[in-house]
Design an enzyme around this catalytic site. Structure first.
Site, PDB file in Angstrom:
ATOM      1  N   GLU A   1     -13.086  38.749  -2.494  1.00 13.37           N
ATOM      2  CA  GLU A   1     -13.658  37.237  -2.564  1.00 13.37           C
ATOM      3  C   GLU A   1     -14.996  37.460  -1.830  1.00 13.37           C
ATOM      4  O   GLU A   1     -15.166  37.969  -0.801  1.00 13.37           O
ATOM      5  CB  GLU A   1     -12.671  36.587  -1.723  1.00 13.37           C
ATOM      6  CG  GLU A   1     -11.456  36.125  -2.292  1.00 13.37           C
ATOM      7  CD  GLU A   1     -11.130  35.270  -3.377  1.00 13.37           C
ATOM      8  OE1 GLU A   1     -12.275  34.518  -3.580  1.00 13.37           O
ATOM      9  OE2 GLU A   1     -10.266  34.817  -3.901  1.00 13.37           O
TER      10      GLU A   1
ATOM     11  N   HIS B   1     -13.050  37.396 -11.698  1.00  9.46           N
ATOM     12  CA  HIS B   1     -12.024  36.740 -12.038  1.00  9.46           C
ATOM     13  C   HIS B   1     -11.678  36.111 -13.414  1.00  9.46           C
ATOM     14  O   HIS B   1     -10.876  36.232 -14.034  1.00  9.46           O
ATOM     15  CB  HIS B   1     -11.723  35.905 -11.072  1.00  9.46           C
ATOM     16  CG  HIS B   1     -10.176  35.122 -10.660  1.00  9.46           C
ATOM     17  ND1 HIS B   1      -9.952  34.425  -9.708  1.00  9.46           N
ATOM     18  CD2 HIS B   1      -8.959  35.769 -11.153  1.00  9.46           C
ATOM     19  CE1 HIS B   1      -8.695  34.098  -9.850  1.00  9.46           C
ATOM     20  NE2 HIS B   1      -8.106  35.072 -10.841  1.00  9.46           N
TER      21      HIS B   1
ATOM     22  N   HIS C   1     -14.052  38.016  -6.965  1.00  8.97           N
ATOM     23  CA  HIS C   1     -13.772  36.183  -7.022  1.00  8.97           C
ATOM     24  C   HIS C   1     -14.822  35.504  -6.228  1.00  8.97           C
ATOM     25  O   HIS C   1     -15.619  36.240  -5.397  1.00  8.97           O
ATOM     26  CB  HIS C   1     -12.587  35.935  -6.212  1.00  8.97           C
ATOM     27  CG  HIS C   1     -11.265  36.819  -6.729  1.00  8.97           C
ATOM     28  ND1 HIS C   1     -10.616  36.166  -7.694  1.00  8.97           N
ATOM     29  CD2 HIS C   1     -10.862  38.007  -6.540  1.00  8.97           C
ATOM     30  CE1 HIS C   1      -9.506  37.126  -7.789  1.00  8.97           C
ATOM     31  NE2 HIS C   1      -9.630  38.296  -7.255  1.00  8.97           N
TER      32      HIS C   1
ATOM     33  N   ASP D   1     -14.630  32.102 -11.880  1.00  5.94           N
ATOM     34  CA  ASP D   1     -15.513  32.780 -10.915  1.00  5.94           C
ATOM     35  C   ASP D   1     -15.541  34.041 -11.327  1.00  5.94           C
ATOM     36  O   ASP D   1     -14.747  34.775 -11.923  1.00  5.94           O
ATOM     37  CB  ASP D   1     -14.731  32.508  -9.354  1.00  5.94           C
ATOM     38  CG  ASP D   1     -13.023  32.994  -9.348  1.00  5.94           C
ATOM     39  OD1 ASP D   1     -12.653  32.573 -10.275  1.00  5.94           O
ATOM     40  OD2 ASP D   1     -12.849  33.762  -8.507  1.00  5.94           O
TER      41      ASP D   1
END
Length: 187
Positions: A125, A163, A43, A173
């Site tokens: 992330e 993602h 992400h 993303d």
């Protein structure tokens, strides 16, 4: 580099990688019984968009986000989300949910015909956004983390996705500036 001293001995104890910052997010639950972890979802996050303030990301994942006068932050402060890992712009690795538990990162999602990717995936992330390049140090940390996860969970290369791949039309993303070749060059 950030993980160089640990890369040969990176290990997880009770789902938490030893030697890195760990903040327990309340946004997780148990994975379904007898389901293999076989997917990594990458992400990008910045709060507010294009602003790199790691503390705001931490606060979002810990349900302590103070929105102040920022309309974007006010619009998301109610969200209950998390990720297993965050890699900051400086390449620092932070963990929020033990690997064996289900982090709330993918939302409504599917992969290879299986719904609910949170059940069988690890969320990573990157502090960043769709419109800007990611830092070289982020790729270095990401490569080391992915290498470790691939070995621990026998995750194949085709099961490392963005993602946008598990939530097409809903998410974009890590975006067009994410360099998949830099990730795959040494994992």
């Amino acid at each position: 580099h950030y993980l160089d001293d640990q890369s040969q001995s990176m290990r997880a104890l009770e789902g938490v990688i030893q030697g890195i910052e760990y903040f327990q997010s309340p946004n997780f639950n148990e994975r379904p019984k007898d389901i293999a972890i076989d997917l990594i979802v990458i992400h990008a996050i910045s709060l507010p968009p294009k602003n790199y303030d790691t503390e705001l990301i931490k606060d979002l994942f810990l349900n302590t986000l103070e929105a102040g006068n920022d309309s974007y932050l006010r619009s998301i402060r109610h969200l209950k989300v998390s990720s297993h890992f965050l890699i900051t712009r400086a390449g620092q690795l932070i963990q929020f949910v033990p690997i064996h538990l289900r982090a709330w990162h993918a939302g409504i999602s599917s992969f290879k015909g299986r719904e609910g990717c949170n059940d069988f995936s690890i969320g990573i992330e990157l502090e960043g956004c769709d419109e800007e390049e990611f830092a070289v140090t982020q790729y270095e940390t990401l490569r080391e983390l992915v290498h470790f996860l691939k070995q621990e969970y026998l995750i194949i290369e085709d099961n490392i996705v963005g993602h946008s791949s598990v939530a097409p039309g809903r998410k974009t993303d890590p975006g067009p500036h994410f360099n998949w070749n830099l990730l795959k060059s040494s994992t």
